[in-house]
Design a protein around this motif. Structure first.
Motif, PDB file in Angstrom:
ATOM      1  N   LYS A  79      18.909  43.444  49.426  1.00 29.92           N
ATOM      2  CA  LYS A  79      20.110  44.248  49.195  1.00 29.92           C
ATOM      3  C   LYS A  79      20.820  44.500  50.519  1.00 29.92           C
ATOM      4  N   VAL A  80      22.099  44.086  50.611  1.00 30.64           N
ATOM      5  CA  VAL A  80      22.873  44.247  51.848  1.00 30.64           C
ATOM      6  C   VAL A  80      24.247  44.803  51.517  1.00 30.64           C
ATOM      7  N   THR A  81      24.930  45.288  52.556  1.00 27.91           N
ATOM      8  CA  THR A  81      26.318  45.748  52.442  1.00 27.91           C
ATOM      9  C   THR A  81      27.148  45.015  53.476  1.00 27.91           C
ATOM     10  N   GLN A  82      28.252  44.403  53.042  1.00 29.49           N
ATOM     11  CA  GLN A  82      29.129  43.657  53.937  1.00 29.49           C
ATOM     12  C   GLN A  82      30.584  44.085  53.721  1.00 29.49           C
ATOM     13  N   THR A  83      31.414  43.844  54.746  1.00 27.17           N
ATOM     14  CA  THR A  83      32.829  44.197  54.689  1.00 27.17           C
ATOM     15  C   THR A  83      33.668  42.943  54.435  1.00 27.17           C
ATOM     16  N   PHE A  84      34.638  43.069  53.514  1.00 31.76           N
ATOM     17  CA  PHE A  84      35.469  41.927  53.142  1.00 31.76           C
ATOM     18  C   PHE A  84      36.949  42.298  53.174  1.00 31.76           C
ATOM     19  N   ASN A  85      37.779  41.304  53.459  1.00 35.11           N
ATOM     20  CA  ASN A  85      39.224  41.488  53.362  1.00 35.11           C
ATOM     21  C   ASN A  85      39.635  41.575  51.892  1.00 35.11           C
ATOM     22  N   VAL A  86      40.714  42.313  51.649  1.00 34.46           N
ATOM     23  CA  VAL A  86      41.212  42.498  50.284  1.00 34.46           C
ATOM     24  C   VAL A  86      42.534  41.757  50.126  1.00 34.46           C
ATOM     25  N   GLU A  87      42.680  41.073  49.006  1.00 33.71           N
ATOM     26  CA  GLU A  87      43.937  40.397  48.662  1.00 33.71           C
ATOM     27  C   GLU A  87      44.433  40.938  47.318  1.00 33.71           C
ATOM     28  N   ALA A  88      45.708  41.291  47.283  1.00 35.48           N
ATOM     29  CA  ALA A  88      46.299  41.804  46.039  1.00 35.48           C
ATOM     30  C   ALA A  88      46.831  40.650  45.205  1.00 35.48           C
ATOM     31  N   ARG A  89      46.606  40.747  43.888  1.00 34.54           N
ATOM     32  CA  ARG A  89      47.123  39.732  42.960  1.00 34.54           C
ATOM     33  C   ARG A  89      47.777  40.424  41.766  1.00 34.54           C
ATOM     34  N   ILE A  90      48.870  39.859  41.302  1.00 34.18           N
ATOM     35  CA  ILE A  90      49.580  40.380  40.140  1.00 34.18           C
ATOM     36  C   ILE A  90      49.528  39.339  39.036  1.00 34.18           C
ATOM     37  N   THR A  91      49.153  39.788  37.839  1.00 33.49           N
ATOM     38  CA  THR A  91      49.076  38.872  36.705  1.00 33.49           C
ATOM     39  C   THR A  91      50.448  38.341  36.329  1.00 33.49           C
ATOM     40  N   ILE A 147      53.321  46.495  33.155  1.00 30.17           N
ATOM     41  CA  ILE A 147      53.580  46.445  31.720  1.00 30.17           C
ATOM     42  C   ILE A 147      55.064  46.200  31.467  1.00 30.17           C
ATOM     43  N   GLU A 148      55.353  45.580  30.325  1.00 31.33           N
ATOM     44  CA  GLU A 148      56.717  45.165  30.008  1.00 31.33           C
ATOM     45  C   GLU A 148      57.696  46.332  29.982  1.00 31.33           C
ATOM     46  N   PRO A 174      47.675  50.621  39.023  1.00 29.23           N
ATOM     47  CA  PRO A 174      46.207  50.579  39.158  1.00 29.23           C
ATOM     48  C   PRO A 174      45.719  49.143  39.180  1.00 29.23           C
ATOM     49  N   ALA A 175      44.588  48.927  39.844  1.00 31.77           N
ATOM     50  CA  ALA A 175      44.069  47.568  40.003  1.00 31.77           C
ATOM     51  C   ALA A 175      42.606  47.495  39.589  1.00 31.77           C
ATOM     52  N   ASP A 176      42.232  46.344  39.058  1.00 31.68           N
ATOM     53  CA  ASP A 176      40.835  46.025  38.795  1.00 31.68           C
ATOM     54  C   ASP A 176      40.291  45.234  39.975  1.00 31.68           C
ATOM     55  N   ILE A 177      38.990  45.394  40.220  1.00 30.62           N
ATOM     56  CA  ILE A 177      38.354  44.710  41.342  1.00 30.62           C
ATOM     57  C   ILE A 177      37.682  43.447  40.841  1.00 30.62           C
ATOM     58  N   SER A 178      37.930  42.346  41.529  1.00 23.85           N
ATOM     59  CA  SER A 178      37.225  41.105  41.242  1.00 23.85           C
ATOM     60  C   SER A 178      36.837  40.452  42.558  1.00 23.85           C
ATOM     61  N   TYR A 179      35.938  39.481  42.462  1.00 27.49           N
ATOM     62  CA  TYR A 179      35.356  38.897  43.665  1.00 27.49           C
ATOM     63  C   TYR A 179      35.485  37.384  43.640  1.00 27.49           C
ATOM     64  N   GLU A 180      35.586  36.799  44.829  1.00 29.07           N
ATOM     65  CA  GLU A 180      35.635  35.350  44.960  1.00 29.07           C
ATOM     66  C   GLU A 180      34.206  34.813  44.912  1.00 29.07           C
ATOM     67  N   LEU A 181      33.777  34.393  43.705  1.00 26.37           N
ATOM     68  CA  LEU A 181      32.385  34.004  43.480  1.00 26.37           C
ATOM     69  C   LEU A 181      32.306  32.602  42.879  1.00 26.37           C
ATOM     70  N   GLU A 182      31.125  31.977  43.073  1.00 28.43           N
ATOM     71  CA  GLU A 182      30.882  30.682  42.436  1.00 28.43           C
ATOM     72  C   GLU A 182      30.832  30.837  40.917  1.00 28.43           C
ATOM     73  N   SER A 183      30.288  31.964  40.446  1.00 22.70           N
ATOM     74  CA  SER A 183      30.164  32.209  39.013  1.00 22.70           C
ATOM     75  C   SER A 183      30.438  33.674  38.731  1.00 22.70           C
ATOM     76  N   LYS A 184      31.152  33.933  37.638  1.00 22.33           N
ATOM     77  CA  LYS A 184      31.481  35.299  37.251  1.00 22.33           C
ATOM     78  C   LYS A 184      30.238  36.121  36.903  1.00 22.33           C
ATOM     79  N   ARG A 185      29.131  35.455  36.568  1.00 24.61           N
ATOM     80  CA  ARG A 185      27.943  36.209  36.145  1.00 24.61           C
ATOM     81  C   ARG A 185      27.342  37.004  37.292  1.00 24.61           C
ATOM     82  N   TYR A 186      27.678  36.635  38.543  1.00 23.66           N
ATOM     83  CA  TYR A 186      27.159  37.383  39.691  1.00 23.66           C
ATOM     84  C   TYR A 186      27.909  38.690  39.906  1.00 23.66           C
TER      85      TYR A 186
END
Length: 443
Positions: free
Chosen positions: A143-155, A200-201, A213-225
C-alpha cells in the motif's frame, strides 16, 4: 372435609368450560414437547453477512485490496426450526472470513470463504450447508500513496457549450495535483488523474464561467483496478472535485491612437485617423477584464503634426503580444490627414517668456542669441492664423532641473509654447525648441 373436596372435583369434572380449557393447555404442552424432540430439520438463508478479509501473515507488507464497497455473502444453515429462526439466529451471530495466508508477490488471489460464529453467536446446534459466493478475488500488494497531476475533461463537445460571440476555454480542475493511495504496482503504471464533468442541457448555452461537480477517474490499464484506489485529497463536503469552464467573449475591437498637447478644439473634435489594422479580433474573459471598447495602439503628440498627411509606425506593445491576438501584421501604421490646414512662421524675438520654478536667491536669464525659439511655426486653419500676432505667443520654460552651481550656460528644452488668445483654440506650435539659460546668485 372430604365431602367438601369431593364437591370441588366434581364441580370441575362436570363443568364443560373448565374442562375444555384444561384439555387445550395439556394438548399444547404435548405438541410442543413432540415438536422439540421429533420435528424435522429445516433450512434458512441469511443474507447480507459481511465478509472480513484477513491480512497476510506477519513478515510481509502485502495487504489485501477489495475496493471501497462492502463485501457481503449469503449463508445457508440447516437445523431445528427453533434454533435457526429469525429470533434465534441473526446475521450478527455469523462471521464470514477470507484469508490468503502468507503473500509475497502482488496480484489477484482467489480466497475461499469460511463461516464461523461471532463472539456473541453459537452455531453448535446447526449446520452451515453453503455460503455464496464460495470464493472472492482479492488483490494483494504493498500500500503506497503517490502524487499525480490532474486533467479536467468535459463530456460535452466544447464547441456546443457556447454560441455567438461567446466561446469556452480549456476546462480547469479545482486541484492541479492530488494524492492517491492504492496498490504500488497499479500506481507505478498510472500517470494522471481525471476530473470528469458534464454540463446539463438546461444550463446551455454558457455566457459566463461555470463551475460543475466532477467525478474522479484514473488512467489505468483496466477499469477493474479503479475500485482499489482512494483519492486522499478529495472530501465531498469541504473539498469536492470540480471543474471550471472559462467562458470568453470574442469580438472585433476598433483600434485608436491617443493625442497629447492638442488644442482645446481638437479635444472634442479629434482629427480623422486611419489605422492599419483598423480593428483586432480579441478574445477575453469578461470575468477577469473590462469589456473591450477599443485598443490604443500608440500616442501622437500634436507638436509633431504638420499640415499634411502625417504617418506613424507603432510597435506592438507587450499587453497586446500577451493577449493572444494575432499580430502577424508586424506593426501598426497610422496616418493623420491635416492637409486642409495651413502653417505660418512667427518671429517672437523679445516676446513673452515665462521662467517657471526658479530657485530662491538666484536670478535666471535667457541667452536669446543661442536659443532657437526666436521664430516658431504655427499650424491651424488659415482664418485662425490670420488672427494671431507675435504678442499672442508665450514661451514657458521650467528651470527646476537646472543646477544653480553651474558656472556656464545650460541648455534646456522649452516646456511649452502656447497661444494666449481667447479667440484661438484650433492652432498649435509645431516642433520642439531649446533655450540657453544663465543662472547666477543674487548675492
Amino acid at each position: 372435609m372430604s365431602k367438601s373436596k369431593k364437591s370441588i372435583i366434581e364441580k370441575i369434572i362436570y363443568n364443560n368450560k373448565l374442562l375444555m380449557v384444561f384439555c387445550l393447555i395439556v394438548s399444547v404442552i404435548i405438541w410442543a414437547a413432540v415438536k422439540i424432540n421429533y420435528s424435522a430439520e429445516t433450512t434458512r438463508t441469511i443474507s447480507d453477512v459481511k465478509i472480513s478479509v484477513i491480512n497476510s501473515a506477519d513478515g510481509t507488507d502485502f495487504v489485501p485490496f477489495t475496493g471501497a464497497e462492502e463485501l457481503f455473502a449469503e449463508v445457508v444453515v440447516s437445523g431445528k426450526a427453533y434454533n435457526i429462526n429469525s429470533y434465534a439466529l441473526t446475521k450478527d451471530d455469523i462471521v464470514v472470513e477470507a484469508s490468503a495466508g502468507y503473500v509475497d508477490s502482488p496480484g489477484f488471489k482467489v480466497l475461499n470463504l469460511t463461516v464461523k460464529p461471532s463472539e456473541t453467536g453459537d452455531l453448535s446446534d446447526m449446520e452451515v450447508t453453503s455460503v455464496s459466493p464460495s470464493t472472492i478475488s482479492v488483490y494483494y500488494d504493498r500500500k503506497v500513496t503517490q502524487t499525480f497531476n490532474v486533467e479536467a475533461r468535459i463530456t460535452n463537445e466544447l464547441d456546443t457549450l457556447a454560441e455567438g460571440e461567446f466561446t469556452v476555454g480549456q476546462p480547469v480542475p479545482s486541484m492541479s495535483t492530488v494524492d492517491v493511495t492504492g496498490p504500488a504496482s497499479i500506481l507505478n503504471k498510472m500517470t494522471k488523474v481525471y476530473f470528469d464533468g458534464v454540463v446539463i442541457e438546461d444550463e446551455l448555452p454558457l455566457v459566463q464561467a461555470k463551475v460543475i461537480p466532477a467525478d474522479i477517474s484514473y488512467e489505468l490499464e483496466s477499469k477493474r483496478y479503479e475500485k482499489y484506489l482512494v483519492c486522499e485529497s478529495i472530501n465531498d463536503e469541504s473539498n469536492p472535485a470540480t471543474v471550471t469552464i472559462p467562458v470568453y467573449v470574442t469580438k472585433n475591437v476598433p483600434t485608436q491612437v491617443k493625442f497629447i498637447n492638442q488644442p482645446a478644439y481638437f479635444t472634442e473634435n479629434p482629427p480623422r485617423v486611419r489605422i492599419t489594422p483598423s480593428e483586432l479580433k480579441v478574445t477575453y474573459n469578461p470575468a477577469e477584464s473590462d469589456d473591450y471598447e477599443f485598443i490604443t495602439v500608440g500616442t501622437i503628440d500634436f507638436r509633431t503634426l504638420l499640415n499634411k498627411v502625417n504617418t506613424f509606425n507603432f510597435e506592438i506593445d507587450e499587453k497586446i503580444l500577451n493577449s493572444g491576438i494575432d499580430t502577424s501584421f508586424g506593426e501598426f501604421r497610422a496616418s493623420v490627414d491635416l492637409s486642409s490646414l495651413s502653417q505660418k512662421t512667427f518671429d517672437i524675438t523679445g516676446g513673452k517668456v515665462v521662467l517657471l520654478n526658479q530657485a530662491d536667491g538666484y536670478s535666471y536669464s535667457v541667452d536669446t542669441t543661442r536659443s532657437n525659439f526666436d521664430s516658431v511655426v504655427v499650424i491651424g486653419p488659415k482664418k485662425s492664423l490670420e488672427k494671431i500676432t507675435a504678442d499672442d505667443i508665450q514661451v514657458e520654460i521650467n528651470v527646476s532641473g537646472l543646477s544653480v552651481r553651474a558656472r556656464s550656460s545650460q541648455s534646456i528644452e522649452v516646456s511649452n509654447i502656447s497661444i494666449v488668445n481667447e479667440e484661438i483654440n484650433d492652432c498649435w506650435i509645431y516642433g520642439k525648441y531649446d533655450a540657453v539659460i544663465n543662472v547666477a546668485s543674487k548675492q
